[in-house]
Design a protein around this motif. Structure first.
Motif, PDB file in Angstrom:
ATOM      1  N   LEU A 292     -54.631 -12.167  11.810  1.00  0.00           N
ATOM      2  CA  LEU A 292     -54.118 -13.509  11.538  1.00  0.00           C
ATOM      3  C   LEU A 292     -55.163 -14.572  11.835  1.00  0.00           C
ATOM      4  O   LEU A 292     -55.981 -14.424  12.751  1.00  0.00           O
ATOM      5  N   ASN A 293     -55.107 -15.678  11.051  1.00  0.00           N
ATOM      6  CA  ASN A 293     -55.848 -16.885  11.408  1.00  0.00           C
ATOM      7  C   ASN A 293     -55.043 -18.094  10.945  1.00  0.00           C
ATOM      8  O   ASN A 293     -53.982 -17.960  10.341  1.00  0.00           O
ATOM      9  N   LYS A 294     -55.545 -19.300  11.246  1.00  0.00           N
ATOM     10  CA  LYS A 294     -54.787 -20.524  10.994  1.00  0.00           C
ATOM     11  C   LYS A 294     -54.489 -20.747   9.516  1.00  0.00           C
ATOM     12  O   LYS A 294     -53.514 -21.404   9.162  1.00  0.00           O
ATOM     13  N   THR A 295     -55.306 -20.191   8.641  1.00  0.00           N
ATOM     14  CA  THR A 295     -55.068 -20.394   7.211  1.00  0.00           C
ATOM     15  C   THR A 295     -53.821 -19.647   6.718  1.00  0.00           C
ATOM     16  O   THR A 295     -53.362 -19.897   5.599  1.00  0.00           O
ATOM     17  N   ASP A 296     -53.300 -18.761   7.537  1.00  0.00           N
ATOM     18  CA  ASP A 296     -52.100 -18.024   7.140  1.00  0.00           C
ATOM     19  C   ASP A 296     -50.823 -18.809   7.385  1.00  0.00           C
ATOM     20  O   ASP A 296     -49.734 -18.356   7.012  1.00  0.00           O
ATOM     21  N   ASN A 297     -50.913 -19.968   8.062  1.00  0.00           N
ATOM     22  CA  ASN A 297     -49.716 -20.771   8.311  1.00  0.00           C
ATOM     23  C   ASN A 297     -49.032 -21.130   7.002  1.00  0.00           C
ATOM     24  O   ASN A 297     -49.688 -21.449   6.002  1.00  0.00           O
ATOM     25  N   GLY A 298     -47.704 -21.095   7.008  1.00  0.00           N
ATOM     26  CA  GLY A 298     -46.949 -21.445   5.810  1.00  0.00           C
ATOM     27  C   GLY A 298     -45.582 -20.788   5.795  1.00  0.00           C
ATOM     28  O   GLY A 298     -45.187 -20.095   6.733  1.00  0.00           O
ATOM     29  N   THR A 299     -44.862 -21.028   4.708  1.00  0.00           N
ATOM     30  CA  THR A 299     -43.516 -20.467   4.532  1.00  0.00           C
ATOM     31  C   THR A 299     -43.582 -19.292   3.568  1.00  0.00           C
ATOM     32  O   THR A 299     -43.970 -19.458   2.402  1.00  0.00           O
ATOM     33  N   TYR A 300     -43.210 -18.132   4.065  1.00  0.00           N
ATOM     34  CA  TYR A 300     -43.236 -16.918   3.259  1.00  0.00           C
ATOM     35  C   TYR A 300     -41.807 -16.581   2.834  1.00  0.00           C
ATOM     36  O   TYR A 300     -40.879 -16.602   3.655  1.00  0.00           O
ATOM     37  N   ARG A 301     -41.659 -16.268   1.578  1.00  0.00           N
ATOM     38  CA  ARG A 301     -40.331 -16.051   0.990  1.00  0.00           C
ATOM     39  C   ARG A 301     -40.272 -14.653   0.367  1.00  0.00           C
ATOM     40  O   ARG A 301     -41.183 -14.244  -0.357  1.00  0.00           O
ATOM     41  N   CYS A 302     -39.160 -13.953   0.664  1.00  0.00           N
ATOM     42  CA  CYS A 302     -38.894 -12.646   0.065  1.00  0.00           C
ATOM     43  C   CYS A 302     -37.648 -12.770  -0.806  1.00  0.00           C
ATOM     44  O   CYS A 302     -36.631 -13.311  -0.357  1.00  0.00           O
ATOM     45  N   GLU A 303     -37.724 -12.271  -2.022  1.00  0.00           N
ATOM     46  CA  GLU A 303     -36.607 -12.399  -2.969  1.00  0.00           C
ATOM     47  C   GLU A 303     -36.285 -11.032  -3.573  1.00  0.00           C
ATOM     48  O   GLU A 303     -37.185 -10.275  -3.948  1.00  0.00           O
ATOM     49  N   ALA A 304     -34.982 -10.726  -3.636  1.00  0.00           N
ATOM     50  CA  ALA A 304     -34.511  -9.469  -4.236  1.00  0.00           C
ATOM     51  C   ALA A 304     -33.341  -9.786  -5.153  1.00  0.00           C
ATOM     52  O   ALA A 304     -32.560 -10.697  -4.883  1.00  0.00           O
ATOM     53  N   SER A 305     -33.200  -9.006  -6.221  1.00  0.00           N
ATOM     54  CA  SER A 305     -32.132  -9.290  -7.187  1.00  0.00           C
ATOM     55  C   SER A 305     -31.688  -8.009  -7.880  1.00  0.00           C
ATOM     56  O   SER A 305     -32.445  -7.030  -7.972  1.00  0.00           O
ATOM     57  N   ASN A 306     -30.424  -8.020  -8.332  1.00  0.00           N
ATOM     58  CA  ASN A 306     -29.906  -7.013  -9.251  1.00  0.00           C
ATOM     59  C   ASN A 306     -29.042  -7.735 -10.277  1.00  0.00           C
ATOM     60  O   ASN A 306     -29.038  -8.983 -10.316  1.00  0.00           O
ATOM     61  N   HIS A 307     -28.292  -6.993 -11.097  1.00  0.00           N
ATOM     62  CA  HIS A 307     -27.560  -7.640 -12.178  1.00  0.00           C
ATOM     63  C   HIS A 307     -26.376  -8.470 -11.686  1.00  0.00           C
ATOM     64  O   HIS A 307     -25.767  -9.208 -12.467  1.00  0.00           O
ATOM     65  N   LEU A 308     -26.071  -8.405 -10.387  1.00  0.00           N
ATOM     66  CA  LEU A 308     -24.947  -9.169  -9.840  1.00  0.00           C
ATOM     67  C   LEU A 308     -25.376 -10.443  -9.141  1.00  0.00           C
ATOM     68  O   LEU A 308     -24.533 -11.298  -8.849  1.00  0.00           O
ATOM     69  N   GLY A 309     -26.671 -10.596  -8.849  1.00  0.00           N
ATOM     70  CA  GLY A 309     -27.104 -11.817  -8.180  1.00  0.00           C
ATOM     71  C   GLY A 309     -28.480 -11.674  -7.569  1.00  0.00           C
ATOM     72  O   GLY A 309     -29.130 -10.629  -7.658  1.00  0.00           O
ATOM     73  N   THR A 310     -28.926 -12.790  -6.941  1.00  0.00           N
ATOM     74  CA  THR A 310     -30.242 -12.863  -6.313  1.00  0.00           C
ATOM     75  C   THR A 310     -30.076 -13.361  -4.889  1.00  0.00           C
ATOM     76  O   THR A 310     -29.249 -14.227  -4.609  1.00  0.00           O
ATOM     77  N   SER A 311     -30.891 -12.815  -3.997  1.00  0.00           N
ATOM     78  CA  SER A 311     -30.856 -13.225  -2.594  1.00  0.00           C
ATOM     79  C   SER A 311     -32.287 -13.390  -2.104  1.00  0.00           C
ATOM     80  O   SER A 311     -33.200 -12.704  -2.574  1.00  0.00           O
ATOM     81  N   SER A 312     -32.486 -14.326  -1.167  1.00  0.00           N
ATOM     82  CA  SER A 312     -33.828 -14.554  -0.640  1.00  0.00           C
ATOM     83  C   SER A 312     -33.751 -14.911   0.833  1.00  0.00           C
ATOM     84  O   SER A 312     -32.705 -15.332   1.337  1.00  0.00           O
ATOM     85  N   ALA A 313     -34.874 -14.731   1.522  1.00  0.00           N
ATOM     86  CA  ALA A 313     -35.011 -15.105   2.926  1.00  0.00           C
ATOM     87  C   ALA A 313     -36.397 -15.678   3.138  1.00  0.00           C
ATOM     88  O   ALA A 313     -37.349 -15.316   2.436  1.00  0.00           O
ATOM     89  N   GLU A 314     -36.520 -16.598   4.092  1.00  0.00           N
ATOM     90  CA  GLU A 314     -37.791 -17.262   4.343  1.00  0.00           C
ATOM     91  C   GLU A 314     -38.198 -17.095   5.800  1.00  0.00           C
ATOM     92  O   GLU A 314     -37.342 -17.014   6.697  1.00  0.00           O
ATOM     93  N   TYR A 315     -39.503 -17.059   6.011  1.00  0.00           N
ATOM     94  CA  TYR A 315     -40.070 -16.982   7.350  1.00  0.00           C
ATOM     95  C   TYR A 315     -41.201 -17.993   7.445  1.00  0.00           C
ATOM     96  O   TYR A 315     -42.151 -17.958   6.657  1.00  0.00           O
ATOM     97  N   VAL A 316     -41.083 -18.937   8.400  1.00  0.00           N
ATOM     98  CA  VAL A 316     -42.119 -19.948   8.605  1.00  0.00           C
ATOM     99  C   VAL A 316     -43.098 -19.411   9.630  1.00  0.00           C
ATOM    100  O   VAL A 316     -42.754 -19.215  10.802  1.00  0.00           O
ATOM    101  N   LEU A 317     -44.331 -19.175   9.195  1.00  0.00           N
ATOM    102  CA  LEU A 317     -45.361 -18.604  10.062  1.00  0.00           C
ATOM    103  C   LEU A 317     -46.237 -19.708  10.622  1.00  0.00           C
ATOM    104  O   LEU A 317     -46.774 -20.526   9.873  1.00  0.00           O
ATOM    105  N   TYR A 318     -46.338 -19.738  11.947  1.00  0.00           N
ATOM    106  CA  TYR A 318     -47.298 -20.609  12.623  1.00  0.00           C
ATOM    107  C   TYR A 318     -48.128 -19.730  13.546  1.00  0.00           C
ATOM    108  O   TYR A 318     -47.588 -19.054  14.430  1.00  0.00           O
ATOM    109  N   VAL A 319     -49.430 -19.729  13.333  1.00  0.00           N
ATOM    110  CA  VAL A 319     -50.335 -18.880  14.105  1.00  0.00           C
ATOM    111  C   VAL A 319     -50.835 -19.675  15.305  1.00  0.00           C
ATOM    112  O   VAL A 319     -51.461 -20.724  15.150  1.00  0.00           O
ATOM    113  N   TYR A 320     -50.569 -19.178  16.504  1.00  0.00           N
ATOM    114  CA  TYR A 320     -50.999 -19.826  17.732  1.00  0.00           C
ATOM    115  C   TYR A 320     -52.431 -19.415  18.072  1.00  0.00           C
ATOM    116  O   TYR A 320     -52.942 -18.390  17.597  1.00  0.00           O
TER     117      TYR A 320
END
Length: 438
Positions: A292-320
């Motif tokens: 890891l380094n400081k340039t990796d800071n940001g909001t990472y999003r994972c998205e999955a879907s099938n024929h019934l719908g779409t779902s997503s989750a987010e993770y805000v990464l802050y590198v100390y």
């Protein structure tokens, strides 16, 4: 001669009376023991029934079996009815036993055993035939079912006598259904219904309908259906470390559950594509940072879907910053404190919902310093206020008017010399005026 004849007649008379008494005793004994004895019989449909008729005392009088229609089956050891299912088992002067194989419901009824004495004596045995219920069938199941559907499972079995009992099981736990019984000739048709409100927890659940009946004591009949439920995915991001720091390894796993399975998943950063770096590796559902380094800071999003719908989750990464050997600072930081990183989970399906959870690595590292500084500032302010109050009271008590010697005689003097003389003259009077300071 007459006496001799009289004696002979008397002897014959006595002999005749004795013969009659003996004959009457034998007759009474025979009549009292000539009663046929039978027992009721219960048999399962398709089985074999044995009918037995016994007599305790019999003087070679014939025994006979008749069916419910009063047709003679056997007279002694002689077969009277042409039915290959009926066979002679035993025939003696005191017993007549026959068998009926492959019993049907039509064979049920009263069977009569007759003993041909004068008068004819009879005994009746009831043959009960149990109707075996058929294997149950489960209807009303749609494959696949959709989450939120309302379905009715119906279990049906026919041919039972008496009426069978139906029981429902969800996996191994019994659940209650609604039972309905209808007569069909000599047998019964039994139905049981089960109402279901389908959700994702029903996916893969086995519903079993079991038939309980006296004719199935050893091997109950049952039918099983496994429910398949399709539902929209739900996504959650699982991180490998709580406080990510520079140079560390970090793995984010996109855990998604849905049916059909939402493969593959899509990773993005700050609404765009992931940077093309050797340090960032995407393998299936996993996003890995090798260093890891400081340039990796940001909001990472994972998205999955099938024929019934779409779902997503987010993770805000802050590198100390990487940890150092210096003791922790007790003064407030000169640079702005970075925003608290959080993990935000959001689901977008047919009914969108948003859920979030804070990242534990966002805990403030300067909480102790801030508390200490605040305490010191409060003490300083309090002491300063106390000093101001004491100084104010001191100055207020020493406030007065002070005149020079020249000023004391200047009121009535035409010039300065005269004012000085007047002031010296008035010095005696000044002793009377004193000012005291407390």
């Amino acid at each position: 001669m007459n006496l001799k004849s009289h004696l002979i007649f008397t002897l014959y008379t006595i002999y005749g009376i004795l013969l009659k008494v003996m004959a009457s005793k034998g007759k009474v004994r025979g009549i009292s023991g000539q009663y046929p004895l039978v027992q009721n019989v219960t048999v399962t449909q398709g089985g074999t029934a044995n009918l037995t008729c016994r007599v305790e005392y019999n003087d070679n009088t014939s025994l006979q079996w008749s069916n419910p229609a009063q047709q003679t089956l056997f007279f002694g050891d002689k077969k009277a009815l042409r039915d290959n299912r009926i066979e002679l088992v035993r025939a003696t002067s005191s017993e007549l036993t026959i068998s009926i194989s492959d019993v049907t419901l039509g064979d049920e009824g009263l069977y009569t055993c007759s003993l041909f004495t004068m008068p004819v004596r009879t005994a009746k045995a009831y043959l009960t035939v149990l109707g075996v219920p058929e294997k149950p069938e489960i209807n009303g199941l749609t494959k696949p079912a959709m989450e939120g559907d309302h379905i009715t499972l119906t279990c049906i079995t026919q041919g039972s006598k008496p009426a069978a009992d139906l029981r429902w099981f969800r996996n191994e736990k019994e659940v209650k259904g609604a039972k309905e019984v209808n007569a069909s000739g000599k047998t019964f048709t039994v139905r049981s219904s089960l109402q279901l409100h389908v959700d994702r927890n029903d996916d893969g659940v086995a519903y079993t309908c079991r038939v309980d009946h006296v004719a199935l004591a050893q091997a109950p009949q049952q039918a099983t259906e496994v429910l398949e439920v399709h539902y929209a995915p739900r996504v959650e991001i699982i991180k490998s470390t709580t406080v990510p720091q520079e140079g560390q390894y970090l793995k984010l796993e996109c855990f998604s559950r849905g049916n059909p399975s939402p493969d593959p998943v899509m990773w993005t950063k700050d609404g765009g594509d992931l940077p093309d770096l050797d340090r960032i590796i995407v393998e299936g559902r996993e996003l890995t940072f090798t260093s890891l380094n400081k340039t990796d800071n940001g909001t990472y999003r994972c998205e999955a879907s099938n024929h019934l719908g779409t779902s997503s989750a987010e993770y805000v990464l802050y590198v100390y910053d990487a940890p150092t050997t210096l003791p922790p600072s007790t003064t407030p930081p000169l640079h702005p404190i970075p925003p608290d990183p959080t993990v935000q989970l959001s689901t977008h399906a047919s009914d969108p919902t948003v859920t979030g959870s804070r990242d534990p690595n966002a805990l403030g590292q300067h909480g102790t310093d801030h508390a200490l500084i605040g305490g010191v500032v409060a003490v300083v302010v309090f002491v300063t206020l106390c000093l101001i109050i004491v100084l104010g009271r001191y100055l207020a008590r020493h406030k007065g008017t002070y005149l020079t010697n020249e000023a004391k005689g200047a009121d009535d003097a035409p010039d300065a010399d005269t004012a000085i003389i007047n002031a010296e003259g008035n010095h005696a009077h000044a002793e009377e005026k004193k000012e005291y300071f407390i």
